[in-house]
Design a protein around this motif. Structure first.
Motif, PDB file in Angstrom:
ATOM      1  N   ARG A   3      17.617  38.692  43.948  1.00  0.00           N
ATOM      2  CA  ARG A   3      17.109  38.352  45.276  1.00  0.00           C
ATOM      3  C   ARG A   3      17.528  36.926  45.604  1.00  0.00           C
ATOM      4  O   ARG A   3      17.517  36.039  44.745  1.00  0.00           O
ATOM      5  N   VAL A   5      17.130  33.948  48.866  1.00  0.00           N
ATOM      6  CA  VAL A   5      16.435  33.601  50.107  1.00  0.00           C
ATOM      7  C   VAL A   5      17.325  32.700  50.949  1.00  0.00           C
ATOM      8  O   VAL A   5      17.884  31.720  50.443  1.00  0.00           O
ATOM      9  N   HIS A   9      14.438  31.272  59.765  1.00  0.00           N
ATOM     10  CA  HIS A   9      13.747  32.365  60.458  1.00  0.00           C
ATOM     11  C   HIS A   9      14.687  33.048  61.455  1.00  0.00           C
ATOM     12  O   HIS A   9      14.276  33.939  62.183  1.00  0.00           O
ATOM     13  N   ARG A  18      24.302  38.272  55.118  1.00  0.00           N
ATOM     14  CA  ARG A  18      24.196  39.594  54.488  1.00  0.00           C
ATOM     15  C   ARG A  18      25.531  40.337  54.586  1.00  0.00           C
ATOM     16  O   ARG A  18      25.986  40.957  53.619  1.00  0.00           O
ATOM     17  N   GLU A  29      20.203  41.036  47.079  1.00  0.00           N
ATOM     18  CA  GLU A  29      19.286  41.365  48.174  1.00  0.00           C
ATOM     19  C   GLU A  29      18.928  40.064  48.888  1.00  0.00           C
ATOM     20  O   GLU A  29      18.283  39.187  48.311  1.00  0.00           O
ATOM     21  N   VAL A  31      16.999  37.905  51.761  1.00  0.00           N
ATOM     22  CA  VAL A  31      15.838  37.900  52.653  1.00  0.00           C
ATOM     23  C   VAL A  31      15.748  36.542  53.337  1.00  0.00           C
ATOM     24  O   VAL A  31      16.236  35.539  52.816  1.00  0.00           O
ATOM     25  N   ASP A  34      11.031  34.888  56.946  1.00  0.00           N
ATOM     26  CA  ASP A  34       9.972  35.759  57.467  1.00  0.00           C
ATOM     27  C   ASP A  34       9.284  36.525  56.336  1.00  0.00           C
ATOM     28  O   ASP A  34       8.149  36.982  56.488  1.00  0.00           O
ATOM     29  N   SER A  35       9.985  36.658  55.205  1.00  0.00           N
ATOM     30  CA  SER A  35       9.387  37.331  54.042  1.00  0.00           C
ATOM     31  C   SER A  35       8.399  36.428  53.302  1.00  0.00           C
ATOM     32  O   SER A  35       7.698  36.889  52.405  1.00  0.00           O
ATOM     33  N   PHE A  36       8.370  35.153  53.681  1.00  0.00           N
ATOM     34  CA  PHE A  36       7.483  34.180  53.022  1.00  0.00           C
ATOM     35  C   PHE A  36       6.727  33.371  54.082  1.00  0.00           C
ATOM     36  O   PHE A  36       6.963  32.172  54.245  1.00  0.00           O
ATOM     37  N   THR A  64       9.434  29.508  46.412  1.00  0.00           N
ATOM     38  CA  THR A  64       9.510  30.971  46.249  1.00  0.00           C
ATOM     39  C   THR A  64       9.827  31.394  44.817  1.00  0.00           C
ATOM     40  O   THR A  64       9.632  32.551  44.451  1.00  0.00           O
TER      41      THR A  64
END
Length: 200
Positions: A3, A5, A9, A18, A29, A31, A34-36, A64
């Motif tokens: 993962r 980050v 935003h 991506r 993956e 992210v 907004d996932s945090f 994170t």
């Protein structure tokens, strides 16, 4: 799958990175912030793009516990000694007022001859791991400033910036065309080998 980050935003930035990671075949993956929702934004107190990108990447990695990418970018005008630079988003005094920023810039270069209106967009992308490892890459898109706004795509200074080899402003291009040559795209693509190295 690792993962990663992206410290933003902005959904468009997340999608862009991506796509780049997917094109490179990296099993990552991605992210966005907004996932945090509990992680606060990091103040951009640096005086260079690299300082700001590293500040954000390290803060998000620490908060994170995941590898984090951050970027900082802006417009650098030759006759203004590289300004607005890191102050691009708040050149007129208020952060994110694109119209006021553009008005001020056009006024500042209004008497500059066409052959002296060189400029470039710069973007520094930084990768930081929770353990402290970091990598930094810069991407540039060079061109010239035109005298009046043209186009409705893009944002910021796009309506007055014509990249080298183009007759259209970046605001007259389709998003995919701009992505292919943009400073951010170049910085993100330059970071891919480092992501593969540190997350592999």
């Amino acid at each position: 799958m690792s993962r990663l980050v992206l410290a933003t935003h902005n959904a468009h930035k997340v999608e862009e990175l991506r796509r780049i990671l997917g094109d490179a075949g990296l099993p990552v993956e991605l992210v966005g912030m907004d996932s945090f929702p509990d992680v606060p934004d990091t103040p951009e107190t640096g005086v260079t793009f690299a300082e700001n990108a590293l500040l954000k990447a390290h803060a998000v990695a620490a908060a994170t516990g995941l590898p984090a990418v951050a970027d900082d970018s802006g417009l650098c005008v030759d006759v203004l000694g590289g300004a607005p630079g890191v102050f691009s988003a708040r050149w007129s005094g208020r952060h994110g007022d694109d119209a006021a920023n553009l008005d001020l810039l056009l006024a500042q270069v209004s008497d500059i001859a066409d052959d002296r209106r060189g400029a470039h967009f710069a973007c520094v992308a930084a990768l930081a791991l929770p353990g402290g490892a970091e990598r930094v890459v810069e991407g540039r898109m060079t061109g010239v400033l035109v005298r009046e706004r043209r186009g409705t795509n893009g944002f910021g200074y796009d309506p007055v910036f014509v990249p080298d080899g183009e007759e259209r402003t970046t605001a007259e291009m389709e998003p995919e065309e701009k992505d292919a040559i943009s400073h951010r795209g170049r910085a993100f693509r330059g970071l891919v080998p480092h992501i593969a190295e540190l997350l592999g």
